[in-house]
Design a protein around this motif. Structure first.
Motif, PDB file in Angstrom:
ATOM      1  N   SER A  52       0.851  -1.189   0.000  1.00  0.00           N
ATOM      2  CA  SER A  52       0.000   0.000   0.000  1.00  0.00           C
ATOM      3  C   SER A  52       0.885   1.236   0.000  1.00  0.00           C
ATOM      4  CB  SER A  52      -0.879   0.003   1.256  1.00  0.00           C
ATOM      5  OG  SER A  52      -0.051   0.132   2.412  1.00  0.00           O
ATOM      6  N   ASP A  53       0.281   2.389  -0.248  1.00  0.00           N
ATOM      7  CA  ASP A  53       1.042   3.641  -0.175  1.00  0.00           C
ATOM      8  C   ASP A  53       1.638   3.823   1.220  1.00  0.00           C
ATOM      9  OD1 ASP A  53       0.473   4.232  -2.816  1.00  0.00           O
ATOM     10  OD2 ASP A  53      -1.198   5.556  -2.338  1.00  0.00           O
ATOM     11  N   ALA A  54       0.876   3.453   2.242  1.00  0.00           N
ATOM     12  CA  ALA A  54       1.350   3.624   3.622  1.00  0.00           C
ATOM     13  C   ALA A  54       2.543   2.704   3.916  1.00  0.00           C
ATOM     14  CB  ALA A  54       0.211   3.365   4.600  1.00  0.00           C
ATOM     15  N   ILE A  55       2.486   1.459   3.491  1.00  0.00           N
ATOM     16  CA  ILE A  55       3.625   0.551   3.689  1.00  0.00           C
ATOM     17  C   ILE A  55       4.823   1.066   2.907  1.00  0.00           C
ATOM     18  CG2 ILE A  55       4.526  -1.767   3.174  1.00  0.00           C
ATOM     19  CD1 ILE A  55       1.773  -2.886   3.934  1.00  0.00           C
ATOM     20  N   THR A  56       4.588   1.532   1.701  1.00  0.00           N
ATOM     21  CA  THR A  56       5.671   2.081   0.879  1.00  0.00           C
ATOM     22  C   THR A  56       6.354   3.236   1.602  1.00  0.00           C
ATOM     23  OG1 THR A  56       4.516   1.438  -1.145  1.00  0.00           O
ATOM     24  CG2 THR A  56       6.213   3.119  -1.359  1.00  0.00           C
ATOM     25  N   ARG A  57       5.571   4.149   2.155  1.00  0.00           N
ATOM     26  CA  ARG A  57       6.144   5.290   2.898  1.00  0.00           C
ATOM     27  C   ARG A  57       6.893   4.831   4.146  1.00  0.00           C
ATOM     28  NH1 ARG A  57       1.248   7.515   1.410  1.00  0.00           N
ATOM     29  NH2 ARG A  57       0.365   7.096   3.466  1.00  0.00           N
ATOM     30  N   ALA A  58       6.345   3.849   4.867  1.00  0.00           N
ATOM     31  CA  ALA A  58       7.007   3.336   6.069  1.00  0.00           C
ATOM     32  C   ALA A  58       8.352   2.696   5.738  1.00  0.00           C
ATOM     33  CB  ALA A  58       6.100   2.331   6.778  1.00  0.00           C
ATOM     34  N   MET A  59       8.495   2.234   4.506  1.00  0.00           N
ATOM     35  CA  MET A  59       9.762   1.655   4.051  1.00  0.00           C
ATOM     36  C   MET A  59      10.750   2.741   3.623  1.00  0.00           C
ATOM     37  SD  MET A  59       8.300  -1.485   1.766  1.00  0.00           S
ATOM     38  CE  MET A  59       9.922  -1.919   1.139  1.00  0.00           C
ATOM     39  N   GLY A  60      10.302   3.990   3.594  1.00  0.00           N
ATOM     40  CA  GLY A  60      11.163   5.082   3.166  1.00  0.00           C
ATOM     41  C   GLY A  60      11.203   5.252   1.659  1.00  0.00           C
ATOM     42  N   LEU A  61      10.173   4.751   0.988  1.00  0.00           N
ATOM     43  CA  LEU A  61      10.104   4.824  -0.469  1.00  0.00           C
ATOM     44  C   LEU A  61       8.894   5.628  -0.904  1.00  0.00           C
ATOM     45  CD1 LEU A  61      10.713   1.028  -1.218  1.00  0.00           C
ATOM     46  CD2 LEU A  61      12.413   2.863  -1.245  1.00  0.00           C
ATOM     47  N   GLU A  62       8.825   5.911  -2.173  1.00  0.00           N
ATOM     48  CA  GLU A  62       7.617   6.466  -2.762  1.00  0.00           C
ATOM     49  C   GLU A  62       7.246   5.595  -3.952  1.00  0.00           C
ATOM     50  OE1 GLU A  62       8.317  10.494  -3.935  1.00  0.00           O
ATOM     51  OE2 GLU A  62       9.807   9.963  -5.419  1.00  0.00           O
ATOM     52  N   LYS A  63       5.954   5.406  -4.137  1.00  0.00           N
ATOM     53  CA  LYS A  63       5.470   4.545  -5.212  1.00  0.00           C
ATOM     54  C   LYS A  63       5.340   5.349  -6.494  1.00  0.00           C
ATOM     55  CE  LYS A  63       2.134   1.701  -4.069  1.00  0.00           C
ATOM     56  NZ  LYS A  63       0.814   1.093  -3.835  1.00  0.00           N
ATOM     57  N   ALA A  64       5.718   4.723  -7.598  1.00  0.00           N
ATOM     58  CA  ALA A  64       5.584   5.349  -8.913  1.00  0.00           C
ATOM     59  C   ALA A  64       5.095   4.281  -9.890  1.00  0.00           C
ATOM     60  CB  ALA A  64       6.920   5.911  -9.382  1.00  0.00           C
ATOM     61  N   LEU A  65       4.322   4.697 -10.845  1.00  0.00           N
ATOM     62  CA  LEU A  65       3.798   3.781 -11.858  1.00  0.00           C
ATOM     63  C   LEU A  65       4.676   3.870 -13.093  1.00  0.00           C
ATOM     64  CD1 LEU A  65       1.510   1.904 -12.809  1.00  0.00           C
ATOM     65  CD2 LEU A  65       0.303   3.941 -13.573  1.00  0.00           C
ATOM     66  N   LEU A  66       5.095   2.721 -13.590  1.00  0.00           N
ATOM     67  CA  LEU A  66       5.935   2.666 -14.793  1.00  0.00           C
ATOM     68  C   LEU A  66       5.207   1.908 -15.888  1.00  0.00           C
ATOM     69  CD1 LEU A  66       9.388   1.677 -13.240  1.00  0.00           C
ATOM     70  CD2 LEU A  66       8.632   3.935 -13.945  1.00  0.00           C
ATOM     71  N   TRP A  67       5.467   2.288 -17.098  1.00  0.00           N
ATOM     72  CA  TRP A  67       4.924   1.600 -18.269  1.00  0.00           C
ATOM     73  C   TRP A  67       6.086   1.077 -19.080  1.00  0.00           C
ATOM     74  CZ3 TRP A  67      -0.231   1.080 -18.326  1.00  0.00           C
ATOM     75  CH2 TRP A  67      -0.972   1.941 -17.528  1.00  0.00           C
ATOM     76  N   ARG A  68       5.852   0.002 -19.821  1.00  0.00           N
ATOM     77  CA  ARG A  68       6.920  -0.541 -20.653  1.00  0.00           C
ATOM     78  C   ARG A  68       6.366  -0.998 -21.994  1.00  0.00           C
ATOM     79  NH1 ARG A  68       7.965  -6.413 -20.455  1.00  0.00           N
ATOM     80  NH2 ARG A  68       6.144  -7.357 -19.536  1.00  0.00           N
ATOM     81  N   VAL A  69       7.269  -1.162 -22.924  1.00  0.00           N
ATOM     82  CA  VAL A  69       6.921  -1.681 -24.238  1.00  0.00           C
ATOM     83  C   VAL A  69       6.840  -3.202 -24.130  1.00  0.00           C
ATOM     84  CG1 VAL A  69       7.701  -1.898 -26.619  1.00  0.00           C
ATOM     85  CG2 VAL A  69       8.098   0.240 -25.368  1.00  0.00           C
ATOM     86  N   PRO A  70       5.779  -3.827 -24.639  1.00  0.00           N
ATOM     87  CA  PRO A  70       5.684  -5.291 -24.570  1.00  0.00           C
ATOM     88  C   PRO A  70       6.885  -5.952 -25.231  1.00  0.00           C
ATOM     89  CG  PRO A  70       3.630  -4.333 -25.342  1.00  0.00           C
ATOM     90  CD  PRO A  70       4.628  -3.216 -25.305  1.00  0.00           C
ATOM     91  N   LEU A  71       7.272  -7.099 -24.708  1.00  0.00           N
ATOM     92  CA  LEU A  71       8.447  -7.815 -25.217  1.00  0.00           C
ATOM     93  C   LEU A  71       8.373  -8.068 -26.713  1.00  0.00           C
ATOM     94  CD1 LEU A  71       9.009 -10.465 -22.391  1.00  0.00           C
ATOM     95  CD2 LEU A  71      10.392  -8.448 -22.890  1.00  0.00           C
ATOM     96  N   HIS A  72       7.201  -8.398 -27.224  1.00  0.00           N
ATOM     97  CA  HIS A  72       7.083  -8.729 -28.651  1.00  0.00           C
ATOM     98  C   HIS A  72       7.249  -7.496 -29.555  1.00  0.00           C
ATOM     99  CE1 HIS A  72       2.925  -7.475 -27.792  1.00  0.00           C
ATOM    100  NE2 HIS A  72       2.820  -7.237 -29.088  1.00  0.00           N
ATOM    101  N   LYS A  73       7.277  -6.298 -28.986  1.00  0.00           N
ATOM    102  CA  LYS A  73       7.445  -5.076 -29.793  1.00  0.00           C
ATOM    103  C   LYS A  73       8.829  -4.464 -29.627  1.00  0.00           C
ATOM    104  CE  LYS A  73       2.679  -3.806 -30.272  1.00  0.00           C
ATOM    105  NZ  LYS A  73       1.757  -2.699 -30.429  1.00  0.00           N
ATOM    106  N   ARG A  74       9.708  -5.127 -28.899  1.00  0.00           N
ATOM    107  CA  ARG A  74      11.061  -4.587 -28.714  1.00  0.00           C
ATOM    108  C   ARG A  74      11.983  -5.054 -29.794  1.00  0.00           C
ATOM    109  NH1 ARG A  74      11.871  -5.535 -22.299  1.00  0.00           N
ATOM    110  NH2 ARG A  74       9.811  -4.875 -21.776  1.00  0.00           N
TER     111      ARG A  74
END
Length: 74
Positions: A52-74
């Motif tokens: 969760s966001d709260a667990i992430t913060r307690a770990m000293g991190l911040e959550k971010a969303l990443l997107w990637r190109v599908p393997l078959h399009k690389r």
């Protein structure tokens, strides 16, 4: 593909949480210290759920969303 500097892989996040819970003495102790349900923390370590966001913060991190190109399009 390696993880860019300043970013952590899902495995890295889980490993960090595992180290933090070991340092606290147990998953239960770390969870209680930070006001979380022990099972929720264990589920993150076991890759059954994302932190969760709260667990992430307690770990000293911040959550971010990443997107990637599908393997078959690389």
């Amino acid at each position: 593909m390696s993880t860019p500097e300043g970013w952590m892989s899902w495995d890295d996040v889980r490993s960090l949480l595992k180290r933090k819970t070991r340092s606290a003495g147990s998953v239960r102790k770390w969870a209680e210290k930070h006001g979380f349900n022990e099972q929720a923390v264990a589920d993150v370590i076991d890759a059954k759920r994302l932190p969760s966001d709260a667990i992430t913060r307690a770990m000293g991190l911040e959550k971010a969303l990443l997107w990637r190109v599908p393997l078959h399009k690389r």
